[in-house]
Enzyme design. Structure first.
Site, PDB file in Angstrom:
ATOM      1  N   GLU A  17       0.836  -1.195   0.000  1.00  0.00           N
ATOM      2  CA  GLU A  17       0.000   0.000   0.000  1.00  0.00           C
ATOM      3  C   GLU A  17       0.870   1.242   0.000  1.00  0.00           C
ATOM      4  O   GLU A  17       2.005   1.213   0.474  1.00  0.00           O
ATOM      5  CB  GLU A  17      -0.879   0.029   1.264  1.00  0.00           C
ATOM      6  N   ASP A  18       0.303   2.336  -0.499  1.00  0.00           N
ATOM      7  CA  ASP A  18       1.006   3.606  -0.436  1.00  0.00           C
ATOM      8  C   ASP A  18       0.864   4.244   0.936  1.00  0.00           C
ATOM      9  O   ASP A  18       1.825   4.717   1.514  1.00  0.00           O
ATOM     10  CB  ASP A  18       0.533   4.562  -1.537  1.00  0.00           C
ATOM     11  N   ASP A  67      -4.501   5.053   6.370  1.00  0.00           N
ATOM     12  CA  ASP A  67      -5.102   6.188   7.058  1.00  0.00           C
ATOM     13  C   ASP A  67      -6.035   5.635   8.144  1.00  0.00           C
ATOM     14  O   ASP A  67      -5.581   5.223   9.206  1.00  0.00           O
ATOM     15  CB  ASP A  67      -5.842   7.034   6.019  1.00  0.00           C
ATOM     16  N   PHE A 124      -2.434  15.948   4.514  1.00  0.00           N
ATOM     17  CA  PHE A 124      -2.780  15.383   3.219  1.00  0.00           C
ATOM     18  C   PHE A 124      -1.534  15.423   2.341  1.00  0.00           C
ATOM     19  O   PHE A 124      -1.036  16.497   2.011  1.00  0.00           O
ATOM     20  CB  PHE A 124      -3.935  16.138   2.551  1.00  0.00           C
ATOM     21  N   ARG A 181       0.784  12.751  -8.688  1.00  0.00           N
ATOM     22  CA  ARG A 181       1.399  11.415  -8.558  1.00  0.00           C
ATOM     23  C   ARG A 181       2.848  11.406  -9.037  1.00  0.00           C
ATOM     24  O   ARG A 181       3.658  10.638  -8.555  1.00  0.00           O
ATOM     25  CB  ARG A 181       0.631  10.385  -9.375  1.00  0.00           C
TER      26      ARG A 181
END
Length: 150
Positions: A60-61, A64, A113, A126
């Site tokens: 996963e990046d 959260d 964020f 990205r």
């Protein structure tokens, strides 16, 4: 997990020197131009491979709330892998709403964020070669790429 994790995955697989294969899932829990998860998780693209009796590493990046990851792991466990481990580049422990066990964590980060290195806002940023904090006025105003707002 597509799309955000693909840059991290490509760097990771170059560093793994044991035989392995890759497959992709695309999951959505964000809607529209939102910076907050909707809580509704949808599989947009499922695996092509059978993972039964295989050792699986979810890459996963960012983790959260953990809700999306919990959904994915519960779904994949029904497919009877030999093992299931989780690797994430970024972890936001202060945002966690469900208990998920992370096996490999690159960095714990504060509740900001972030974009870049595969992470996006509204499909932009990205391509940045770094991870940066997006200024709140950038996603509040919908300004997007024009101001770069970091």
């Amino acid at each position: 997990i597509l799309k955000g994790g693909v840059l991290f995955l490509t760097d990771l697989i170059r560093a793994i020197h044991i035989p392995h294969s890759i497959d992709f899932m695309a999951i959505s829990s964000y809607g529209g131009n939102s910076t907050e998860s909707s809580g509704v998780v949808r599989i947009l693209m499922d695996l092509n491979s059978n993972i039964e009796n295989r050792n699986v590493l979810i890459v996963e990046d960012i983790i959260d709330t953990g809700r999306t990851l919990m959904y994915i792991t519960e779904n994949l466990r029904t497919r009877n892998p030999a093992s299931l481990k989780i690797c994430t580049l970024l972890n936001k422990p202060s945002r966690r709403e469900v208990d998920v066990k992370l096996d490999y964590v690159g960095f714990d980060i504060p509740n900001e964020f972030v974009v870049g290195y595969g992470l996006d806002f509204n499909e932009i940023y990205r391509n940045l070669p770094f991870v940066g904090v997006l200024k709140p006025e950038m996603y509040a105003s919908g300004e997007g790429m024009d101001g770069m707002g970091m």
